[in-house]
Each structure stands twice: as C-alpha cells, then as structure tokens.
Design an enzyme around this catalytic site. Sequence first.
Site, mmCIF file in Angstrom:
data_model
loop_
_atom_site.group_PDB
_atom_site.id
_atom_site.type_symbol
_atom_site.label_atom_id
_atom_site.label_comp_id
_atom_site.label_asym_id
_atom_site.label_seq_id
_atom_site.Cartn_x
_atom_site.Cartn_y
_atom_site.Cartn_z
ATOM 1 N N LYS A 185 5.416 3.848 1.253
ATOM 2 C CA LYS A 185 4.838 2.907 0.942
ATOM 3 C C LYS A 185 5.467 2.106 1.771
ATOM 4 O O LYS A 185 6.637 1.997 2.293
ATOM 5 C CB LYS A 185 6.012 3.163 -0.541
ATOM 6 C CG LYS A 185 5.223 3.232 -2.016
ATOM 7 C CD LYS A 185 5.804 3.185 -2.961
ATOM 8 C CE LYS A 185 5.493 1.841 -4.246
ATOM 9 N NZ LYS A 185 6.382 2.420 -5.267
ATOM 10 N N ASP A 192 10.543 2.866 -15.875
ATOM 11 C CA ASP A 192 9.716 3.420 -15.740
ATOM 12 C C ASP A 192 8.748 4.808 -15.708
ATOM 13 O O ASP A 192 8.252 4.870 -15.334
ATOM 14 C CB ASP A 192 8.409 2.359 -14.275
ATOM 15 C CG ASP A 192 7.203 1.864 -14.492
ATOM 16 O OD1 ASP A 192 7.109 1.806 -15.503
ATOM 17 O OD2 ASP A 192 6.876 1.296 -13.620
ATOM 18 N N ARG A 242 0.628 -1.488 0.429
ATOM 19 C CA ARG A 242 0.062 0.313 -0.347
ATOM 20 C C ARG A 242 1.063 1.283 0.390
ATOM 21 O O ARG A 242 1.900 1.217 0.739
ATOM 22 C CB ARG A 242 -0.706 0.659 1.975
ATOM 23 C CG ARG A 242 -1.433 -0.972 1.011
ATOM 24 C CD ARG A 242 -2.911 -0.992 2.624
ATOM 25 N NE ARG A 242 -1.904 -0.467 4.027
ATOM 26 C CZ ARG A 242 -2.662 -0.289 4.942
ATOM 27 N NH1 ARG A 242 -3.550 -0.650 5.328
ATOM 28 N NH2 ARG A 242 -1.874 -0.576 6.560
#
Length: 265
Positions: free
Chosen positions: A33, A127, A17
């Site tokens: 995080k 990414d 999460r």
Amino acid sequence: MEQYSVVRVIGTGSFGRALLVQTEGRGEKWVMKEIRLPKAESGMRTTRREAVLLAKMKHSNIVAFRESFEDDGHLFIVMEFCSGGDLLQRIRQQKGSLFSEDVILRWFSQMCLGTKHIHDKRVLHRDLKSKNIFLTEHGTIKLGDFGSACTLNSARAYAQTYVGTPYYVSPEIWDNQPYNNKSDVWSLGCVLYELCTLHHPFQSRSWKNLILKVCRGSYAPLPRHLPYELHYLIKHMFKTNPRDRPSIHTILNSHRVSRLLLKHL
Ligand code: ADP
Ligand code: MG
C-alpha cells in the site's frame, strides 16, 4: 523499494494505491500500500497509525504485516497478498445462490478469532465489512485494512469525526457515542448476515431511513433453514444497546455457539 518489483496495481483510492509486488529473490508476492503522507504533523501520525497497528497483529486470521518504510513523502506498507479476493466479491459471485451452512460457519468462526486477537491487543478495527475481509488461495479468512483502526480508549475512539461505511455502522455511532469493541461486533453481525442472505441487513434508499432501521434494529429474518445458533447470534449481535450486545469473547465462550463454531474451524 529496490527489492520489490511491481506486478500490477490492484486498487486506487483517496489514500494512494495498492500494488501487487514481487520480491526480487524468491519471487514471493506481497501487497504494497502506497499512501501519501500529509504535510501536517497530526495528519502524519494518523496515516502512520495503520502501519503501527497492523504491525502489532500476529494471527492466522489477520493479514500478515511484512514491513513498512517511508520514501519521498509516501508511506509504504508491505503485507501478505490474499489471492482469493475480498468477501464482497465472493458474495457477488454467488449470483443469488446461498452459501452452505458449513461455509458460513467456517468463515464466521475465523472472523471471530481474528477480531478476538485485535480486541485482545486493545485495538478497534472500526471498518469491518465484507470488502475488508480477504480470502487466501487456500480459503482462509484474513481481516485487513487497518486504515481506520485505533487503540481502545484513545482520544480517537471518543472523537466523533469518524463514521465507517454506513451499512455497517452501529446505532451508538449514529447516536454520537464513542466507538467501542461492541461496535466492531455489530459490524461483524452485518457481515454474518450478508453471508447468510447475500444482502445487507440494514438497507434503504435514503440515509434517514437507513439510520432509522439501524437504530430500531429492524431487519428481515434469516432464512428458516439455518440453524438455531445463527438466528440466536444475529439476534444478539444486533442488540441496539451495546451493553446488551455480546463482546467477541462472550460469543466465542458461549457454550452453544462455540461448540458449533469450533466444529467448523
Ligand atoms: P481502502 O479500502 O482504503 O481502499 P484497502 O487496504 O482495504 O484500502 O484496500 C485497497 C485495495 O487493495 C482494495 O482493492 C483491496 O481489495 C486490495 N487489498 C488490500 N489488502 C489486500 C490483501 N492483503 N490482499 C489482496 N488484496 C488486498
Ligand atoms: Mg478497504
């Protein structure tokens, strides 16, 4: 964990999460995080890499790292909260109305500076996409989500196990070549194109066609009203051979482009 209180959950994913937290004392807001640590040692190393690499970064256009710690089989990474949300959300909010040239160039130049910092530290983000680029309350760009990052020339960069979000993946990755700094530049080109058109440059209903378009570097031209420099940038960032594609340094040092970018910083 005691010193943070949870304000709300901002996202859940396969990793665990992401929580919005507040410090007990000054009430500052941070993102925490919470990532499940795998049992195997090799998986643990991979998971910890995100914290290790983010901690190395110190730049005004990269999400700031505060601390990380482990507790009860979880890794916690505490970082700067970007209350402006991510760029994908911002693009959707436009509902088809194009961003001004000024906004595009300001955001793009900040992304370039953040990426330059990452590459200068010999790290690859791997990414870069509009969903992983955030805005602060003041509208400053912050590159985030180092969950896929790796160091340059590491075994991981050569490993073919990793493929990012398909829309942003460069031709060389589909061609099974190692991930390199130019692959990040390709992805950044995809984000720049998205800012200019509000669409992905390479899109198709089938994977096969998407890969074909990427590998041919075939995309619809940018709107005519945009300055020559943006057309020029897109053309070069979408060179299918990474050797012909500029590095982030080349982009920032190219006289014509840098003059325009610096003007908008
Ligand atoms: P993943 O993409 O693996 O889910 P991310 O770190 O990109 O992991 O993000 C997890 C969630 O937290 C997403 O909803 C993202 O928008 C949000 N998020 C991540 N970092 C920040 C940040 N620094 N500020 C605000 N929201 C963030
Ligand atoms: Mg993400």
